[in-house]
Enzyme design. Sequence first.
Site, mmCIF file in Angstrom:
data_model
loop_
_atom_site.group_PDB
_atom_site.id
_atom_site.type_symbol
_atom_site.label_atom_id
_atom_site.label_comp_id
_atom_site.label_asym_id
_atom_site.label_seq_id
_atom_site.Cartn_x
_atom_site.Cartn_y
_atom_site.Cartn_z
ATOM 1 N N TRP A 101 0.822 -1.222 0.000
ATOM 2 C CA TRP A 101 0.000 0.000 0.000
ATOM 3 C C TRP A 101 0.843 1.255 0.000
ATOM 4 C CZ3 TRP A 101 -4.045 -1.514 -2.104
ATOM 5 C CH2 TRP A 101 -4.597 -2.750 -1.801
ATOM 6 N N ASP A 169 -1.904 6.642 6.291
ATOM 7 C CA ASP A 169 -2.925 5.734 5.766
ATOM 8 C C ASP A 169 -3.281 4.791 6.906
ATOM 9 O OD1 ASP A 169 -4.460 3.764 4.635
ATOM 10 O OD2 ASP A 169 -3.019 3.180 3.092
ATOM 11 N N LYS A 193 -13.115 -1.589 6.652
ATOM 12 C CA LYS A 193 -12.547 -2.532 7.629
ATOM 13 C C LYS A 193 -13.140 -2.269 9.014
ATOM 14 C CE LYS A 193 -8.679 -2.250 4.616
ATOM 15 N NZ LYS A 193 -8.822 -3.454 3.794
HETATM 16 N N1 PMP Z 1 -4.387 1.091 2.275
HETATM 17 C C1 PMP Z 1 -4.494 -0.001 3.038
HETATM 18 C C2 PMP Z 1 -3.710 -0.079 4.307
HETATM 19 C C3 PMP Z 1 -5.342 -1.051 2.653
HETATM 20 O O1 PMP Z 1 -5.454 -2.139 3.423
HETATM 21 C C4 PMP Z 1 -6.078 -0.926 1.450
HETATM 22 C C5 PMP Z 1 -7.050 -1.991 0.980
HETATM 23 N N2 PMP Z 1 -7.082 -3.177 1.593
HETATM 24 C C6 PMP Z 1 -5.900 0.215 0.678
HETATM 25 C C7 PMP Z 1 -5.073 1.210 1.120
HETATM 26 C C8 PMP Z 1 -6.656 0.368 -0.618
HETATM 27 O O2 PMP Z 1 -7.965 0.609 -0.308
HETATM 28 P P1 PMP Z 1 -9.122 0.719 -1.394
HETATM 29 O O3 PMP Z 1 -9.378 -0.638 -1.913
HETATM 30 O O4 PMP Z 1 -10.251 1.299 -0.602
HETATM 31 O O5 PMP Z 1 -8.646 1.648 -2.451
#
Ligand code: PMP
Length: 359
Positions: A101, A169, A193
């Site tokens: 991420w 994030d 989540k």
């Molecule tokens: N950041 C983290 C820490 C994640 O766990 C995720 C998705 N699991 C994301 C970003 C991306 O999120 P999204 O699918 O909502 O774009």
Amino acid sequence: MKRIFNFNAGPSAIDLSVLEQAKAEFTDFCDAGYSICEMSHRNKRFEEILNTAIADLKALYTINNDYFVIFMQGGASLQFAQIPMNLYKGGVAQYVDTGTWTQNAIKEAKIQQINYEIVASSQDCAYNYIPSDIKFSPNADYAYICSNNTIHGTQYKSLPKTQCPLVVDSSSDFLSREIDFKNIGFFYAGAQKNAGVAGVTIAIIRKDLVYLAKQNVPFILRYSTFVDKNSLYNTPNTFGIYIFSLVLKWIKKQGGLAKISEKNSKKAEILYNTIDEFEGFYLPFARKDSRSMMNVTFNIKGGEEIEKLFVKQAEENDMIGLKGHRSLGGIRASIYNALNLEATQNLCEFMREFVRKFG
Ligand code: PMP
């Protein structure tokens, strides 16, 4: 009614009381005679939901009036792109790379051709730890981290102290513990989540960072657009914000973030203890000092075949979502706020039984 134990990484478990309330109100929202899904986002009732959610979130995190709360769409992934568009001032943006991420966030900084640096990385050990002693420049435009790495199962025990604005994030550990906002500039999470349903991104932004976007940034991508219009510039994810408001009320009822954090620690403790008890059979992925309280990752001695069997037998015992992320394999148990102690104990018991049979 059947409810299974849901260890999915996201979208993931929502407390039954929240679902029940949404169900009870679904066709007739508070005597309006129609559903929240049928309601205008300009309706006073909806605005009340939105404003109460903002107030409740600020109260839970004890955030002062230096911050705004905004609701956006496009997932946490859109933030990877929006952050440099909105917060980069022509100096340097500094990132810590702790996995998929943050890599995705760095990719977006790169294609925007901003001046960015990776000041620390755990790539050398396949992202199984959180780098310590990270040095951010006091003059950086922003310092970027991912507080909990959903795929690898690593988490900052505490957030780094910075002199420049810290961007976090917090998608997979949002509302899971208390946070000191002192040096935080921008804190964000996808809701799917710990905060409800997919499709709404919650962000907390410090006042001085709202109006930094350059003139060529589209209005819909500027944080100022959301702040100025209280997230009602265009149609927001009304249902997502409504569910988020119910989740916040549920967290308040649980006793707030201190209590939630206590419960989360307890769940993580019993799960990691079980892994450690059978070390050699269960092979923890994350280094001990970096273990996540939210996503517990491990392999099983014998590899893919036995891991498949573990997932299958867990499903037969009403525990779903335990397969590791496709990029990492192995097992991942996501134990977010709504996954209760009973579910975690159930998994631990299953793990003991599994060792007895196959260890
Ligand atoms: N950041 C983290 C820490 C994640 O766990 C995720 C998705 N699991 C994301 C970003 C991306 O999120 P999204 O699918 O909502 O774009």
